[in-house]
Design a protein around this motif. Sequence first.
Motif, short mmCIF file in Angstrom:
data_model
loop_
_atom_site.label_atom_id
_atom_site.label_comp_id
_atom_site.label_asym_id
_atom_site.label_seq_id
_atom_site.Cartn_x
_atom_site.Cartn_y
_atom_site.Cartn_z
N ARG A 1 0.83 -1.21 0.00
CA ARG A 1 0.00 0.00 0.00
C ARG A 1 0.87 1.26 0.00
NH1 ARG A 1 -5.06 1.96 0.87
NH2 ARG A 1 -5.24 3.79 2.18
N GLN A 2 1.92 1.26 0.81
CA GLN A 2 2.80 2.43 0.86
C GLN A 2 3.49 2.64 -0.48
OE1 GLN A 2 5.74 2.42 3.94
NE2 GLN A 2 6.36 4.49 3.52
N TYR B 1 2.26 1.90 -3.39
CA TYR B 1 1.25 2.46 -4.30
C TYR B 1 1.05 3.95 -4.03
CZ TYR B 1 -3.15 3.59 -6.48
OH TYR B 1 -4.12 4.20 -7.23
N GLU B 2 0.91 4.31 -2.77
CA GLU B 2 0.68 5.72 -2.43
C GLU B 2 1.85 6.59 -2.85
OE1 GLU B 2 -0.19 5.56 1.73
OE2 GLU B 2 -2.22 4.80 1.39
N SER C 1 1.99 6.68 -6.74
CA SER C 1 0.88 7.46 -7.23
C SER C 1 1.14 8.96 -7.07
CB SER C 1 -0.40 7.06 -6.51
OG SER C 1 -1.50 7.77 -7.00
N ARG D 1 -1.69 -1.38 -11.36
CA ARG D 1 -2.61 -0.67 -10.45
C ARG D 1 -2.62 0.83 -10.71
NH1 ARG D 1 -1.59 -1.59 -4.49
NH2 ARG D 1 -3.50 -0.38 -4.32
#
Length: 64
Positions: free
Chosen positions: A2-3, A5-6, A9, A41
């Motif tokens: 998740r980190q 991806y953030e 992004s 993603r």
Amino acid sequence: MRQAYETASALRGWVLGTLKLATLVSQAGPANIQSRSLAQRLRAMLAPEAAKPDRDDLVYRHRP
């Protein structure tokens, strides 16, 4: 993950939005499932025409 991806992004948004680049690319080895998944993603598309340092790498193109 998740980190990752953030962070990716936010960087993608900054490069494409603030710097106004037309595209951005990510490269991943065929066995690097996590990097490939992250690029997907982020809505990047495979870019087989892109130059790559290693002929086996996969290149993903990010667009605004």
